[in-house]
Design a protein around this motif. Structure first.
Motif, short mmCIF file in Angstrom:
data_model
loop_
_atom_site.label_atom_id
_atom_site.label_comp_id
_atom_site.label_asym_id
_atom_site.label_seq_id
_atom_site.Cartn_x
_atom_site.Cartn_y
_atom_site.Cartn_z
N ASN A 112 2.10 0.52 -8.99
CA ASN A 112 1.72 0.45 -10.33
C ASN A 112 1.79 -0.87 -10.87
OD1 ASN A 112 2.10 3.50 -11.74
ND2 ASN A 112 3.14 3.64 -9.63
N ALA A 113 2.36 -1.78 -10.24
CA ALA A 113 2.57 -3.16 -10.97
C ALA A 113 0.93 -3.86 -10.93
CB ALA A 113 3.57 -3.87 -10.33
N ILE A 114 0.10 -3.18 -10.16
CA ILE A 114 -0.97 -3.81 -10.19
C ILE A 114 -1.95 -3.42 -11.29
CG2 ILE A 114 -3.52 -3.69 -8.75
CD1 ILE A 114 -1.87 -2.63 -6.31
N PHE A 115 -1.41 -2.63 -12.24
CA PHE A 115 -2.36 -2.21 -13.18
C PHE A 115 -2.70 -3.52 -14.22
CE2 PHE A 115 -0.89 -1.37 -17.98
CZ PHE A 115 -2.22 -0.92 -18.51
N PRO A 116 -1.68 -4.23 -14.46
CA PRO A 116 -2.13 -5.56 -15.45
C PRO A 116 -3.19 -6.48 -14.76
CG PRO A 116 0.30 -5.25 -15.24
CD PRO A 116 -0.28 -4.33 -14.14
N ILE A 117 -3.33 -6.26 -13.61
CA ILE A 117 -4.39 -6.97 -12.68
C ILE A 117 -5.67 -6.36 -13.09
CG2 ILE A 117 -5.12 -8.08 -10.53
CD1 ILE A 117 -2.29 -9.09 -11.35
N TRP A 118 -5.66 -4.91 -12.91
CA TRP A 118 -7.05 -4.46 -13.10
C TRP A 118 -7.43 -4.59 -14.78
CZ3 TRP A 118 -8.74 -3.19 -9.06
CH2 TRP A 118 -8.26 -2.64 -7.91
N ILE A 119 -6.38 -4.75 -15.53
CA ILE A 119 -6.80 -4.85 -16.87
C ILE A 119 -7.26 -6.35 -16.99
CG2 ILE A 119 -5.79 -5.70 -19.20
CD1 ILE A 119 -5.69 -2.56 -19.03
N SER A 171 -4.96 6.12 -9.88
CA SER A 171 -4.15 6.40 -11.30
C SER A 171 -3.69 5.18 -12.31
CB SER A 171 -2.79 6.96 -11.09
OG SER A 171 -1.79 6.12 -10.44
N THR A 172 -3.70 3.96 -11.42
CA THR A 172 -3.73 2.75 -11.84
C THR A 172 -4.91 2.11 -12.59
OG1 THR A 172 -3.80 1.43 -10.05
CG2 THR A 172 -1.76 2.11 -10.54
N ILE A 173 -5.95 2.50 -11.60
CA ILE A 173 -7.39 2.10 -12.30
C ILE A 173 -7.64 2.88 -13.52
CG2 ILE A 173 -9.69 2.01 -11.69
CD1 ILE A 173 -8.96 1.62 -8.69
N SER A 174 -7.43 4.30 -13.40
CA SER A 174 -7.82 5.08 -14.68
C SER A 174 -6.98 4.95 -15.75
CB SER A 174 -7.53 6.76 -14.21
OG SER A 174 -7.66 7.42 -15.16
N TYR A 262 5.31 -4.55 -15.19
CA TYR A 262 6.28 -5.32 -14.29
C TYR A 262 7.49 -5.15 -14.43
CZ TYR A 262 1.91 -7.85 -13.47
OH TYR A 262 0.72 -8.21 -12.90
N VAL A 263 7.85 -4.70 -15.83
CA VAL A 263 9.41 -4.57 -16.17
C VAL A 263 9.78 -3.19 -15.80
CG1 VAL A 263 10.98 -4.68 -18.18
CG2 VAL A 263 9.05 -6.14 -18.39
N ASN A 264 9.11 -2.02 -16.01
CA ASN A 264 9.53 -0.89 -15.48
C ASN A 264 10.04 -0.80 -14.20
OD1 ASN A 264 6.66 0.96 -17.16
ND2 ASN A 264 8.75 0.22 -18.15
N PRO A 265 9.55 -1.32 -13.33
CA PRO A 265 10.20 -1.14 -11.88
C PRO A 265 11.56 -1.85 -11.94
CG PRO A 265 8.10 -1.98 -11.80
CD PRO A 265 8.46 -2.14 -12.96
N ILE A 266 11.69 -3.02 -12.67
CA ILE A 266 13.19 -3.63 -12.69
C ILE A 266 14.04 -2.69 -13.16
CG2 ILE A 266 14.34 -5.65 -13.55
CD1 ILE A 266 11.87 -6.96 -13.37
N ILE A 267 13.70 -2.04 -14.50
CA ILE A 267 14.60 -1.04 -14.99
C ILE A 267 15.03 0.22 -13.90
CG2 ILE A 267 14.88 0.57 -16.73
CD1 ILE A 267 14.81 -2.32 -17.97
#
Length: 314
Positions: A112-119, A171-174, A262-267
């Motif tokens: 899920n942390a890959i999402f910003p990279i797709w952006i 899901s991250t790409i979508s 990136y913050v969600n996993p830390i939380i």
């Protein structure tokens, strides 16, 4: 006339402040929804859970705006809403909820942390420029998440996890395409009313799939634990957090409004330690610092660009 001009000049500053608050809200509370989803899918099919969550959330949104006599979408607005309902909910939310059932939470956090990279990649191919410092910050933040969950990197090679990996990656790409499309099209129709219609439409798709394929379980057999998970996901994940998400999406640039990934996993890790007594390791501490350093670089690049733009205007 003068008061309108003054208001227009002061609005962006106030709006940006509220957008940062909205971003912080999303960073924290969407980190908690991981735990709720993981608990919920223990007792019922993931797509059914996602469908029920979106059905309840969608009905609440739509009922509220209909009571306010908000006009329904017209013409091309329906096209935008249907596209977003498929990208953001039927595919992204549905696939991610389904995916967590087949892989470890740690591996799910990494994917899920890959999402910003797709952006960044999508934005690049669209011909838009991003600050190099912001891109470097995103990459460093992602490496920090990998350090936190380094024990789960080997999970990428486990054959049994392959299906879950594919689901979460899709899901991250979508979600990346949906986020950029939302930012672009949000102004064409009330974005919050649109959100409810999207949820409602996607819930019909997901529940139809679960019913016709025989995946669904009888509602009366769903235990209280799953219903509590759904209630939390609806109120916190689908209503309050999505209102904050839509607001920040309209006010902040793509490279900064995506850092919540990136913050969600830390939380999630910190809550796991507090709620479930999971251990906090040195790797978590180091990875957290690396992630925060990357996020600082992203934030610094945004401020730097604002100073440059302000100087050019002067």
């Amino acid at each position: 006339m003068k008061s309108k001009i003054v208001g227009a000049l002061s609005a962006p500053k106030n709006a940006n402040g509220l957008a940062i608050v909205a971003l912080c809200f999303v960073c924290f509370f969407w980190g908690t929804t991981w735990i709720a989803s993981k608990e919920g899918v223990k007792h019922m099919p993931a797509l059914q859970l996602a469908g029920i969550r979106q059905l309840i959330g969608g009905l609440l949104y739509v009922a509220y705006f209909l009571m306010k006599k908000e006009p329904l979408p017209k013409g091309k607005q329906w096209k935008t809403i249907i596209i977003l309902s498929i990208l953001n909910f039927a595919l992204s939310n549905g696939l991610s909820t389904w995916g967590v059932k087949y892989i470890s939470s740690g591996l799910g956090a990494i994917i899920n942390a890959i999402f910003p990279i797709w952006i960044v990649i999508i934005t690049f191919f669209r011909g838009e420029k991003l600050a190099k410092l912001a891109i470097a910050g995103l990459v460093i933040a992602f490496s920090g998440v990998c350090v936190i969950f380094y024990e789960h990197l080997n999970d990428l090679l486990i054959p049994d996890f392959r299906f879950g990996i594919i689901l979460l990656t899709l899901s991250t790409i979508s979600w990346a395409f949906g986020s950029l499309y939302t930012k672009k099209k949000a102004a064409t129709f009330n974005p919050y009313f649109s959100l409810g219609i999207q949820m409602l439409f996607s819930s019909i798709l997901l529940l139809t799939i679960t019913e016709t394929t025989g995946m669904a379980v009888p509602i009366n057999t769903v235990p209280a634990a799953s219903w509590w998970s759904i209630a939390y996901l609806v109120i916190i994940g689908s209503i309050i957090s999505f209102i904050a998400y839509i607001y920040m999406l309209q006010k902040l640039p793509p490279e900064i409004n995506s850092i919540y990934a990136y913050v969600n996993p830390i939380i999630a890790v910190l809550l796991g330690a507090i709620i479930f007594g999971e251990s906090l390791t040195v790797a978590i501490g180091i990875g957290g610092l690396i992630t925060l350093s990357g996020l600082y670089m992203v934030n610094h690049s945004i401020k730097k660009n604002k100073r440059i733009l302000a100087g050019n205007k002067v």
